[in-house]
Design a protein around this motif. Structure first.
Motif, PDB file in Angstrom:
ATOM      1  N   ASN A   1     -47.885   2.025 -13.347  1.00  0.00           N
ATOM      2  CA  ASN A   1     -49.072   0.511 -13.630  1.00  0.00           C
ATOM      3  C   ASN A   1     -48.232   0.540 -15.192  1.00  0.00           C
ATOM      4  OD1 ASN A   1     -51.223  -1.071 -12.787  1.00  0.00           O
ATOM      5  ND2 ASN A   1     -52.341   0.716 -13.946  1.00  0.00           N
ATOM      6  N   ARG A   2     -48.733   1.678 -15.595  1.00  0.00           N
ATOM      7  CA  ARG A   2     -48.821   1.928 -17.231  1.00  0.00           C
ATOM      8  C   ARG A   2     -47.595   0.984 -17.904  1.00  0.00           C
ATOM      9  NH1 ARG A   2     -51.810   3.862 -20.583  1.00  0.00           N
ATOM     10  NH2 ARG A   2     -51.679   5.576 -21.620  1.00  0.00           N
ATOM     11  N   HIS A   3     -46.919   0.796 -17.035  1.00  0.00           N
ATOM     12  CA  HIS A   3     -45.069   0.179 -17.362  1.00  0.00           C
ATOM     13  C   HIS A   3     -45.917  -1.603 -17.591  1.00  0.00           C
ATOM     14  CE1 HIS A   3     -41.493  -1.221 -19.310  1.00  0.00           C
ATOM     15  NE2 HIS A   3     -41.747  -1.881 -18.114  1.00  0.00           N
ATOM     16  N   TYR A   4     -46.099  -1.475 -16.352  1.00  0.00           N
ATOM     17  CA  TYR A   4     -46.911  -3.005 -16.021  1.00  0.00           C
ATOM     18  C   TYR A   4     -48.059  -3.611 -16.077  1.00  0.00           C
ATOM     19  CZ  TYR A   4     -42.728  -3.745 -12.851  1.00  0.00           C
ATOM     20  OH  TYR A   4     -41.338  -3.974 -12.252  1.00  0.00           O
ATOM     21  N   ASN A   5     -49.028  -2.873 -16.089  1.00  0.00           N
ATOM     22  CA  ASN A   5     -50.511  -3.557 -16.882  1.00  0.00           C
ATOM     23  C   ASN A   5     -50.913  -2.432 -17.710  1.00  0.00           C
ATOM     24  OD1 ASN A   5     -50.821  -5.436 -15.027  1.00  0.00           O
ATOM     25  ND2 ASN A   5     -50.068  -3.435 -13.439  1.00  0.00           N
TER      26      ASN A   5
ATOM     27  N   SER B   1     -45.463   4.585 -20.292  1.00  0.00           N
ATOM     28  CA  SER B   1     -44.900   3.324 -20.301  1.00  0.00           C
ATOM     29  C   SER B   1     -43.617   3.719 -20.317  1.00  0.00           C
ATOM     30  CB  SER B   1     -44.841   2.635 -20.884  1.00  0.00           C
ATOM     31  OG  SER B   1     -44.612   0.976 -21.130  1.00  0.00           O
ATOM     32  N   ALA B   2     -43.242   4.207 -20.842  1.00  0.00           N
ATOM     33  CA  ALA B   2     -41.625   4.499 -20.930  1.00  0.00           C
ATOM     34  C   ALA B   2     -41.346   5.215 -19.744  1.00  0.00           C
ATOM     35  CB  ALA B   2     -41.165   5.584 -22.278  1.00  0.00           C
ATOM     36  N   LEU B   3     -42.083   6.202 -19.721  1.00  0.00           N
ATOM     37  CA  LEU B   3     -40.973   6.651 -18.288  1.00  0.00           C
ATOM     38  C   LEU B   3     -41.486   5.923 -17.178  1.00  0.00           C
ATOM     39  CD1 LEU B   3     -40.720   9.355 -16.990  1.00  0.00           C
ATOM     40  CD2 LEU B   3     -43.200   9.817 -16.712  1.00  0.00           C
ATOM     41  N   GLY B   4     -42.578   5.630 -16.786  1.00  0.00           N
ATOM     42  CA  GLY B   4     -42.638   4.266 -15.882  1.00  0.00           C
ATOM     43  C   GLY B   4     -41.675   3.746 -15.321  1.00  0.00           C
TER      44      GLY B   4
ATOM     45  N   PRO C   1     -43.117  -7.841 -11.263  1.00  0.00           N
ATOM     46  CA  PRO C   1     -44.306  -8.840 -10.499  1.00  0.00           C
ATOM     47  C   PRO C   1     -44.809  -9.948 -11.034  1.00  0.00           C
ATOM     48  CG  PRO C   1     -44.789  -6.594 -10.037  1.00  0.00           C
ATOM     49  CD  PRO C   1     -44.468  -6.713 -10.787  1.00  0.00           C
ATOM     50  N   ALA C   2     -44.558 -10.936 -11.213  1.00  0.00           N
ATOM     51  CA  ALA C   2     -45.372 -12.180 -11.558  1.00  0.00           C
ATOM     52  C   ALA C   2     -46.860 -12.476 -12.410  1.00  0.00           C
ATOM     53  CB  ALA C   2     -45.220 -13.837 -10.636  1.00  0.00           C
ATOM     54  N   SER C   3     -47.358 -11.050 -11.843  1.00  0.00           N
ATOM     55  CA  SER C   3     -48.819 -11.201 -11.321  1.00  0.00           C
ATOM     56  C   SER C   3     -48.623 -10.514 -12.998  1.00  0.00           C
ATOM     57  CB  SER C   3     -49.508 -11.205 -10.745  1.00  0.00           C
ATOM     58  OG  SER C   3     -49.489  -9.780 -10.423  1.00  0.00           O
ATOM     59  N   ALA C   4     -47.990  -9.354 -13.042  1.00  0.00           N
ATOM     60  CA  ALA C   4     -47.670  -8.019 -14.118  1.00  0.00           C
ATOM     61  C   ALA C   4     -47.416  -9.122 -15.101  1.00  0.00           C
ATOM     62  CB  ALA C   4     -46.893  -6.632 -13.883  1.00  0.00           C
TER      63      ALA C   4
END
Lengths: 318, 318
Positions: free
Chosen positions: A185-189, A162-165, A58-61
């Motif tokens: 979310n942990r990956h994106y944010n 993050s890697a699992l995400g 997503p652009a916001s992320a």
């Protein structure tokens, strides 16, 4: 070109206006006023589509993350965020995308006290380069050098999420819907540990942020400090979402080799160990001791006192 | 990724090592020490292949130009160059190309006293983002605002050469071999007017560098200063190479609308006019008065006292 110059208005009069910004976006340079008694910390990171992020992000992320990964570099030096420039290259002008991207960017900028003071928007394949500027009292910057034999090794947060995400996003892992949102979310944010880094300035002997995975990143400290390290893999902090989604060895593989956690890894001399709890009390993040600096130049992983063999799951930094 | 991390060694221990760089490339951030009593000028520019430069550009010229266009932004503010970061995105690792690119970059960096303190090398379509940092005494930065009715308008160097050089490269113009090299060099290796900018700090009322062409760039001064301007096109400085290659109206078209000259355009109050000659004596560049600031918000071009109609030759900023 005109069209692209107009884009600057998406970024020009938005976001935080720090009092130390004498002249912001709109002239040939920004003019800012560095604080007396402080050094300037500078870092830059580029994110390229299909190299550093999926097209589906997503652009916001993406806006948020572009700044967050740079803030994490400031965090690892113990610097206070101040100013940023943004070089944004886009194949076309997409107003909806720009609105969301700038929202995500300014969300992070305002939260962490950063003013956007300049940049360049150009036509080309999607790519974002943020140059971040922070301030740190003279001689107080945390570096990768400085870890000594006997120092304790700590990390903030939980590792591998993050890697699992990312693997969930890539369709390589399936997890319960209870945990999916958290992990993605942990990956994106990712949360840059800005306050923790500042709190550690007079306590930690070295620090680094975890962007390429623990095993990879700790090597930088070992090399810069000319030391070895021993890590008890059972002490590595894992999230409930991680532990409920994959088995323990797989979880440790994510935690040890997965990238983009943006947690801090730092070393603390025995004499400062007692002060850490108080110092990090208001930093808003848990932290845990996972090992100790030792002589040599190698990293040893142990479990129950025995060497630990990491599961080769073929994870690669995206 | 490993391959790309190795590239950093092309840039890490090369070039100028300023004494105010406490920690250079190799940690999460660079740490530099801003001078007391000075503000910090920051600017960033991105060059994208086939948007801002031709694929045929020699790598050394691209390296040089990537920094030069940023130095030009510092020059127009009257700032002294200090530190830079480099974000370099490349489709593949080409050692020959990297050697030449870094040579060109460091040539400019050493000449102008800039230390490369950080950066990021990533895989992707060729693109270069330089973020430049300079220093300027508090309150002394030249800006686009500040031009007043009656101020005289000056430019450095000669105008239009870079645009003609580009047209030669694009096969749109043929010129004698006597002038070809000079004109192409003006396109590939523009000279940022760094010393001139500093010399003008207490004399000029406004300044800008000419990157998009005189007619386009002067509008920024007119808008920021809420004034108009009248320019005598016969006063515009043209190189011998230009005048021997195309007719006068074509030459003026290049000079007025051609981009990438990276000369300075500045305004000087009548009271400071006498001081300009002395101030710019050691700046290594000629300069000439081409017009005057007037009331209103329009730019008027005149020749022999009559309105001048620019030749529409369809030149576009590459």
């Amino acid at each position: 070109m005109k069209e692209f110059q107009l884009i600057e208005h998406y970024f020009r009069d938005h976001g935080l206006n720090r009092r130390d910004v004498e002249l912001g976006i709109g002239d040939d340079c920004a003019i800012v006023l560095p604080a007396e008694g402080k050094s300037l910390a500078i870092s830059c990171d580029t994110l390229v589509e299909n190299v550093h992020f999926l097209s589906e992000i997503p652009a916001s992320a993406l806006g948020y993350k572009s700044l967050a990964v740079n803030l994490s570099d400031l965090a690892s030096m113990g610097a206070e965020p101040a100013w940023m420039t943004l070089a944004l290259t886009m194949p076309e002008v997409n107003e909806e995308w720009l609105t969301q991207f700038s929202q995500g960017l300014f969300e992070a900028a305002e939260y962490y006290g950063v003013s956007l003071v300049g940049g360049d928007t150009t036509r080309g394949p999607l790519s974002i380069t943020v140059t971040i500027h922070g301030q740190v009292p003279h001689g107080k910057a945390l570096t990768r050098a400085g870890a000594n034999n006997g120092d304790w090794i700590y990390v903030t947060g939980t590792l591998g999420d993050s890697a699992l995400g990312l693997d969930i996003l890539l369709g390589k892992q399936e997890v319960s819907s209870d945990y999916k949102g958290y992990l993605i979310n942990r990956h994106y944010n990712p949360t840059p540990r800005v306050l923790a880094g500042q709190a550690l300035r007079s306590l930690a002997s070295s620090a680094i942020d975890l962007s390429d995975g623990l095993i990879s990143d700790i090597q930088h400290i070992l090399k810069a400090s000319s030391v070895g390290a021993i890590i008890d893999v059972d002490a590595i902090p894992l999230s409930t979402s991680m532990l409920e989604s994959v088995d323990k060895d797989k979880a440790l593989s994510y935690a040890l080799t997965g990238g983009e956690d943006y947690e801090l890894l730092f070393t603390v001399p025995e004499a400062q160990r007692g002060a850490i709890d108080t110092a990090l009390l208001h930093a808003g993040v848990k932290f845990v001791k996972i090992g100790q600096i030792c002589p040599g130049d190698k990293l040893k992983l142990v479990q129950d006192g025995q060497p630990y063999q990491i599961e080769q799951n073929g994870f690669e930094h995206f």
